[in-house]
Design an enzyme around this catalytic site. Structure first.
Site, PDB file in Angstrom:
ATOM      1  N   ASP A  34       0.704  -1.160  -0.045  1.00  0.00           N
ATOM      2  CA  ASP A  34       0.052  -0.014  -0.120  1.00  0.00           C
ATOM      3  C   ASP A  34       0.805   1.360  -0.023  1.00  0.00           C
ATOM      4  O   ASP A  34       2.094   1.059   0.327  1.00  0.00           O
ATOM      5  CB  ASP A  34      -0.782   0.152   1.189  1.00  0.00           C
ATOM      6  N   ASP A  60       3.529   1.696  -4.550  1.00  0.00           N
ATOM      7  CA  ASP A  60       2.746   2.397  -5.557  1.00  0.00           C
ATOM      8  C   ASP A  60       2.536   1.640  -6.868  1.00  0.00           C
ATOM      9  O   ASP A  60       3.459   1.536  -7.511  1.00  0.00           O
ATOM     10  CB  ASP A  60       3.387   3.703  -5.953  1.00  0.00           C
ATOM     11  N   VAL A  61       1.289   1.172  -7.233  1.00  0.00           N
ATOM     12  CA  VAL A  61       1.154   0.389  -8.239  1.00  0.00           C
ATOM     13  C   VAL A  61       1.421   1.115  -9.504  1.00  0.00           C
ATOM     14  O   VAL A  61       1.519   0.788 -10.667  1.00  0.00           O
ATOM     15  CB  VAL A  61      -0.357  -0.348  -8.129  1.00  0.00           C
ATOM     16  N   TYR A 152     -14.455   5.534 -14.769  1.00  0.00           N
ATOM     17  CA  TYR A 152     -14.218   4.480 -14.071  1.00  0.00           C
ATOM     18  C   TYR A 152     -14.482   2.999 -14.607  1.00  0.00           C
ATOM     19  O   TYR A 152     -13.926   1.928 -14.513  1.00  0.00           O
ATOM     20  CB  TYR A 152     -15.005   4.303 -12.669  1.00  0.00           C
ATOM     21  N   LYS A 156     -12.472  -0.373 -15.406  1.00  0.00           N
ATOM     22  CA  LYS A 156     -12.789  -1.666 -14.825  1.00  0.00           C
ATOM     23  C   LYS A 156     -13.068  -2.704 -16.103  1.00  0.00           C
ATOM     24  O   LYS A 156     -13.000  -3.829 -15.909  1.00  0.00           O
ATOM     25  CB  LYS A 156     -13.882  -1.518 -13.779  1.00  0.00           C
TER      26      LYS A 156
END
Length: 274
Positions: A34, A60-61, A152, A156
């Protein structure tokens, strides 16, 4: 299952933490990643209280180097990992004309490319092991696309498409892939939400207040789906119904139902019924 290893991005709170605690109860070794270090420390303490062997890494992705560092840590400490949950995500609401391109880039970088990076980094490790399971967290918005959430929903939906493609590509390597599509549950969604209209934030808040399903309940449903090896994991009954309607109804009728539902939410918002 005892002693197996799981790595969860966005694991310091919400669904990620609920998943971490659920797997810890089954005796798994749990690594959470995270950007929030204080929450990471709290989650780590909770996992230790459950008797789990646990690890927190700041990650951090949007930075592939962070994920590479996490993969090296897991190889050094646990000789690998069995399940990688690409869970970290953010939310963005607003119409197409009102949402800035910089906000589009932000959500794509986290929600979609964050999952891409996780899969890219851990695929070589899984291949060396000859096994592994990617659990990519999407949303019902990735299957049923409501208005005012184009960014969003697009990210997704991309996670579902990516997962389906990888499911076939990686199967010869012994690597499984699941796409998780939960509907609303009690979460920290509003903390990451960006919106072009403050009314959309208020609408989201009211929707979440009405939700009864908790993150631990959702995590348990995901765990069961993963253990079965399901590809598409739909955690909510209303989500499963919406998905079936979309697949089975004529397009024109389905779009009328979606429009009616969206109008109902918008009207309720202004009446204050939500």
């Amino acid at each position: 299952m005892a002693g197996r290893r799981i790595f969860i991005t966005g694991g310091a709170s919400g669904l990620g933490r609920a998943l971490a605690e659920r797997y810890a109860r089954d005796g798994w070794r749990v690594a959470i990643a995270d950007v929030h270090e204080a929450r990471g420390a709290e989650a780590l303490a909770a996992l230790a209280a459950l008797g789990a062997e646990a690890l927190f890494v700041r990650c951090d992705v949007t930075r592939e180097a962070d994920l590479e560092s996490a993969a090296r840590s897991l190889e050094d400490r646990w000789a690998g990992v069995d399940v990688v949950v690409n869970n970290a995500g953010v939310a963005l609401a607003g119409g197409i004309a009102e949402t800035s391109l910089s906000d589009w880039q932000w959500i794509v970088d986290v929600n979609l490319l964050g999952v891409v990076r996780g899969c890219r980094v851990f695929t070589p490790l899984f291949r060396r092991q000859g096994s592994g399971h990617f659990v990519n967290v999407s949303s019902m918005a990735g299957l049923v696309h409501p208005p005012m959430l184009p960014a969003y929903a697009a990210t997704k939906a991309g996670v579902v498409a990516l997962s389906e493609s990888l499911r076939i590509e990686l199967a010869p390597d012994g690597i499984r892939v699941s796409a998780v599509c939960p509907a609303f549950f009690r979460s920290h969604l509003l903390e990451s939400l960006r919106a072009s209209d403050p009314a959309l934030v208020e609408q989201s808040r009211r929707l979440l207040e009405r939700v009864r399903t908790t993150a631990p309940e959702t995590a348990e449903r995901i765990r069961r789906g993963v253990s079965r090896g399901d590809f598409l994991i739909l955690t909510h009954a209303d989500g499963r119904l919406a998905w079936r309607l979309k697949r089975l109804l004529p397009v024109s009728l389905y779009l009328k139902l979606l429009t009616w539902g969206s109008e109902r939410i918008r009207t309720d918002r202004f009446r204050g019924d939500l």
